[in-house]
Design a protein around this motif. Structure first.
Motif, PDB file in Angstrom:
ATOM      1  N   PRO A   1       0.810  -1.220   0.000  1.00 29.16           N
ATOM      2  CA  PRO A   1       0.000   0.000   0.000  1.00 29.16           C
ATOM      3  C   PRO A   1       0.839   1.265   0.000  1.00 29.16           C
ATOM      4  O   PRO A   1       2.020   1.259   0.368  1.00 29.16           O
ATOM      5  CB  PRO A   1      -0.804  -0.131   1.302  1.00 29.16           C
ATOM      6  N   ALA A   2       0.195   2.349  -0.401  1.00 24.86           N
ATOM      7  CA  ALA A   2       0.887   3.641  -0.449  1.00 24.86           C
ATOM      8  C   ALA A   2       1.343   4.087   0.932  1.00 24.86           C
ATOM      9  O   ALA A   2       2.317   4.831   1.059  1.00 24.86           O
ATOM     10  CB  ALA A   2      -0.027   4.699  -1.075  1.00 24.86           C
ATOM     11  N   GLY A   3       0.665   3.615   1.983  1.00 25.79           N
ATOM     12  CA  GLY A   3       1.010   4.015   3.343  1.00 25.79           C
ATOM     13  C   GLY A   3       2.136   3.219   3.967  1.00 25.79           C
ATOM     14  O   GLY A   3       2.417   3.376   5.159  1.00 25.79           O
ATOM     15  N   TYR A   4       2.790   2.364   3.180  1.00 27.53           N
ATOM     16  CA  TYR A   4       3.885   1.545   3.702  1.00 27.53           C
ATOM     17  C   TYR A   4       5.077   2.434   4.042  1.00 27.53           C
ATOM     18  O   TYR A   4       5.646   3.105   3.187  1.00 27.53           O
ATOM     19  CB  TYR A   4       4.274   0.511   2.655  1.00 27.53           C
ATOM     20  N   ARG A   5       5.451   2.454   5.323  1.00 25.27           N
ATOM     21  CA  ARG A   5       6.562   3.287   5.770  1.00 25.27           C
ATOM     22  C   ARG A   5       7.530   2.433   6.609  1.00 25.27           C
ATOM     23  O   ARG A   5       8.137   1.521   6.082  1.00 25.27           O
ATOM     24  CB  ARG A   5       6.044   4.489   6.584  1.00 25.27           C
ATOM     25  N   SER A   6       7.613   2.713   7.873  1.00 27.18           N
ATOM     26  CA  SER A   6       8.593   2.021   8.705  1.00 27.18           C
ATOM     27  C   SER A   6       7.965   1.014   9.664  1.00 27.18           C
ATOM     28  O   SER A   6       8.633   0.065  10.084  1.00 27.18           O
ATOM     29  CB  SER A   6       9.402   3.039   9.514  1.00 27.18           C
ATOM     30  N   GLU A   7       6.669   1.190  10.004  1.00 31.82           N
ATOM     31  CA  GLU A   7       6.076   0.288  10.984  1.00 31.82           C
ATOM     32  C   GLU A   7       5.722  -1.049  10.325  1.00 31.82           C
ATOM     33  O   GLU A   7       5.319  -1.099   9.162  1.00 31.82           O
ATOM     34  CB  GLU A   7       4.832   0.906  11.614  1.00 31.82           C
ATOM     35  N   PRO A   8       5.877  -2.165  11.037  1.00 35.35           N
ATOM     36  CA  PRO A   8       5.524  -3.474  10.490  1.00 35.35           C
ATOM     37  C   PRO A   8       4.027  -3.558  10.187  1.00 35.35           C
ATOM     38  O   PRO A   8       3.196  -3.134  10.997  1.00 35.35           O
ATOM     39  CB  PRO A   8       5.918  -4.448  11.606  1.00 35.35           C
ATOM     40  N   LEU A   9       3.685  -4.113   9.027  1.00 35.44           N
ATOM     41  CA  LEU A   9       2.288  -4.188   8.584  1.00 35.44           C
ATOM     42  C   LEU A   9       1.797  -5.627   8.597  1.00 35.44           C
ATOM     43  O   LEU A   9       2.584  -6.577   8.487  1.00 35.44           O
ATOM     44  CB  LEU A   9       2.150  -3.623   7.174  1.00 35.44           C
ATOM     45  N   PRO A  10       0.477  -5.810   8.674  1.00 40.38           N
ATOM     46  CA  PRO A  10      -0.080  -7.152   8.489  1.00 40.38           C
ATOM     47  C   PRO A  10       0.145  -7.628   7.056  1.00 40.38           C
ATOM     48  O   PRO A  10       0.290  -6.825   6.127  1.00 40.38           O
ATOM     49  CB  PRO A  10      -1.578  -6.957   8.771  1.00 40.38           C
ATOM     50  N   LEU A  11       0.163  -8.944   6.873  1.00 32.01           N
ATOM     51  CA  LEU A  11       0.279  -9.563   5.554  1.00 32.01           C
ATOM     52  C   LEU A  11      -0.868 -10.542   5.369  1.00 32.01           C
ATOM     53  O   LEU A  11      -1.122 -11.378   6.232  1.00 32.01           O
ATOM     54  CB  LEU A  11       1.617 -10.302   5.424  1.00 32.01           C
ATOM     55  N   VAL A  12      -1.573 -10.433   4.239  1.00 30.56           N
ATOM     56  CA  VAL A  12      -2.646 -11.364   3.886  1.00 30.56           C
ATOM     57  C   VAL A  12      -2.235 -12.101   2.614  1.00 30.56           C
ATOM     58  O   VAL A  12      -1.917 -11.472   1.597  1.00 30.56           O
ATOM     59  CB  VAL A  12      -3.985 -10.643   3.662  1.00 30.56           C
ATOM     60  N   VAL A  13      -2.215 -13.436   2.667  1.00 34.16           N
ATOM     61  CA  VAL A  13      -1.898 -14.269   1.509  1.00 34.16           C
ATOM     62  C   VAL A  13      -3.201 -14.782   0.917  1.00 34.16           C
ATOM     63  O   VAL A  13      -4.003 -15.411   1.622  1.00 34.16           O
ATOM     64  CB  VAL A  13      -0.980 -15.438   1.909  1.00 34.16           C
ATOM     65  N   MET A  14      -3.435 -14.500  -0.368  1.00 36.41           N
ATOM     66  CA  MET A  14      -4.702 -14.815  -1.030  1.00 36.41           C
ATOM     67  C   MET A  14      -4.495 -15.891  -2.094  1.00 36.41           C
ATOM     68  O   MET A  14      -3.685 -15.717  -3.018  1.00 36.41           O
ATOM     69  CB  MET A  14      -5.277 -13.556  -1.669  1.00 36.41           C
ATOM     70  N   LEU A  15      -5.227 -17.004  -1.995  1.00 38.68           N
ATOM     71  CA  LEU A  15      -5.111 -18.132  -2.912  1.00 38.68           C
ATOM     72  C   LEU A  15      -6.323 -18.189  -3.831  1.00 38.68           C
ATOM     73  O   LEU A  15      -7.452 -18.422  -3.379  1.00 38.68           O
ATOM     74  CB  LEU A  15      -4.979 -19.438  -2.125  1.00 38.68           C
ATOM     75  N   HIS A  16      -6.098 -17.980  -5.114  1.00 35.28           N
ATOM     76  CA  HIS A  16      -7.196 -17.943  -6.093  1.00 35.28           C
ATOM     77  C   HIS A  16      -7.817 -19.316  -6.300  1.00 35.28           C
ATOM     78  O   HIS A  16      -7.261 -20.352  -5.912  1.00 35.28           O
ATOM     79  CB  HIS A  16      -6.700 -17.371  -7.419  1.00 35.28           C
ATOM     80  N   GLY A  17      -8.976 -19.339  -6.960  1.00 36.94           N
ATOM     81  CA  GLY A  17      -9.651 -20.578  -7.304  1.00 36.94           C
ATOM     82  C   GLY A  17      -9.242 -21.083  -8.676  1.00 36.94           C
ATOM     83  O   GLY A  17      -8.406 -20.488  -9.362  1.00 36.94           O
TER      84      GLY A  17
END
Length: 375
Positions: free
Chosen positions: A108-124
């Motif tokens: 995301p555009a707001g990615y800076r220095s703080e650790p962010l959540p990660l979501v892994v998405m598996l398509h059908g």
């Protein structure tokens, strides 16, 4: 596990073979179809062995087929910039002893220095990362909640319909086959970006949902929670015939079940929270599979009917909130009248049902409320 039109045509021929007492030929036809051989070959052999009674489609069947085709057709992308275009959507690859997989990564555009959540998405099945991202609109939610999203890609050479191979024993365990590749992608993103290790999640649709269920069971040290939409439980199949039986809602007789799984007296206690969505009109993966997914969450905390919006045409659903004996949370969303499609998804992607509820938003809510805790 969503199946393309050619594969579904093959399955109709297979069912005709079964009805006429030709189980051997039916099994061979299934194997040829999953290898991606021409549908005409399967159809011609079925016709040689079985006289299939053909009849003209009724007006109701024609109308239903037309509506279904429209529901599962990707709409053209709008010319104006979408919110997810504010960040960076790039292509990467990861390889290990099990092979190589590409993946798309949204930062995301707001990615800076703080650790962010990660979501892994598996398509059908039949989908790819761009299709799945467009349909689920998860990148827009990543902008809203400041998350990173990874989309592993299943290539056609790994499965003719681009399905994750959730039904193969070699792709169901920790550090084996496709699970090792997906986990490797997850760890690579964590190593190359500032990711909060306690807020790593995985979700998927259909075959991707079945693989997400495998991943959260096989890697509780990696994923804090999982989301499964129109998927199946780990261990419900061990080959193609048992996979088709599970998808139809038939009795499970796999090796995992005999060791205390779905047909056994014992069910493994869940280690991580789980949110499940399933339409009760799903004709591809029987809704009973949703109950199998939450079988280990035995204590029902609450149940309520829910309307996602006041506008006419929006689907009602029942939401059950469950808790295991060890305090692990689960939610089961049963969507009334919904087909085999991502609830609340955008028509820009395939296999979406825009009438809601918004599965992407609800999954994100559930995920962010459940950081990883060691039990």
């Amino acid at each position: 596990m969503k199946l393309n039109e050619g594969f579904m045509n093959s399955m109709h021929k297979v069912m005709a073979l079964l009805r006429n007492g030709n189980p051997t030929e039916a099994t061979e036809a299934i194997q040829r179809a999953l290898r991606g051989e021409e549908i005409a070959d399967v159809a011609s052999e079925a016709h040689a062995d079985v006289q299939v009674q053909e009849r003209p489609a009724t007006a109701t069947e024609t109308s239903t087929a037309t509506a279904r085709a429209k529901a599962f057709t990707r709409a053209p992308a709008p010319s104006d910039l979408e919110v997810e275009d504010r960040g960076h959507f790039t292509t990467h690859s990861y390889a290990n002893a099990a092979g190589l997989r590409q993946y798309r990564l949204y930062v995301p555009a707001g990615y800076r220095s703080e650790p962010l959540p990660l979501v892994v998405m598996l398509h059908g099945c039949t989908q790819d990362a761009d299709d799945f991202a467009a349909g689920t609109q998860m990148n827009a939610l990543a902008e809203k909640h400041n998350c990173i999203v990874a989309y592993p890609i299943q290539p056609q050479h790994a499965n003719p319909s681009k399905c994750w191979n959730w039904f193969k024993p070699g792709d169901q365990e920790h550090d084996k086959g496709e699970p090792s590749l997906i986990a490797g992608i997850t760890r690579e993103v964590m190593a190359s970006h500032r990711v909060d290790p306690d807020r790593v999640y995985i979700a998927g649709l259909s075959a991707g949902g079945a693989m997400a269920a495998i991943m959260v069971r096989a890697y509780p040290e990696l994923y804090a929670a999982a989301g499964v939409h129109s998927g199946l439980a780990h261990g419900c199949a061990h080959d193609l015939p048992s996979a088709l039986a599970a998808m139809r809602g038939g009795k499970r007789k796999g090796a995992k079940a005999r060791r205390g799984g779905l047909d056994g007296a014992l069910v493994e206690a869940p280690k991580r929270p789980l949110i499940v969505f399933h339409g009760d009109a799903d004709k591809t993966v029987h809704p009973s599979n949703a109950m199998d997914l939450v079988r280990g969450f035995g204590l029902e905390a609450s149940s309520q009917n829910h309307a996602p919006a006041a506008a006419p045409g929006h689907r009602m659903c029942n939401v059950k909130r469950l808790k295991s004996e060890h305090g692990v949370d689960a939610e089961l969303w049963t969507i009334h009248g919904a087909p085999h499609a991502w609830a609340g998804g955008s028509p820009r992607g395939t296999y979406t049902d825009a009438s809601g509820p918004n599965a992407s938003a609800e999954m994100m809510r559930f995920f962010l409320a459940h950081p990883r805790r060691i039990h």
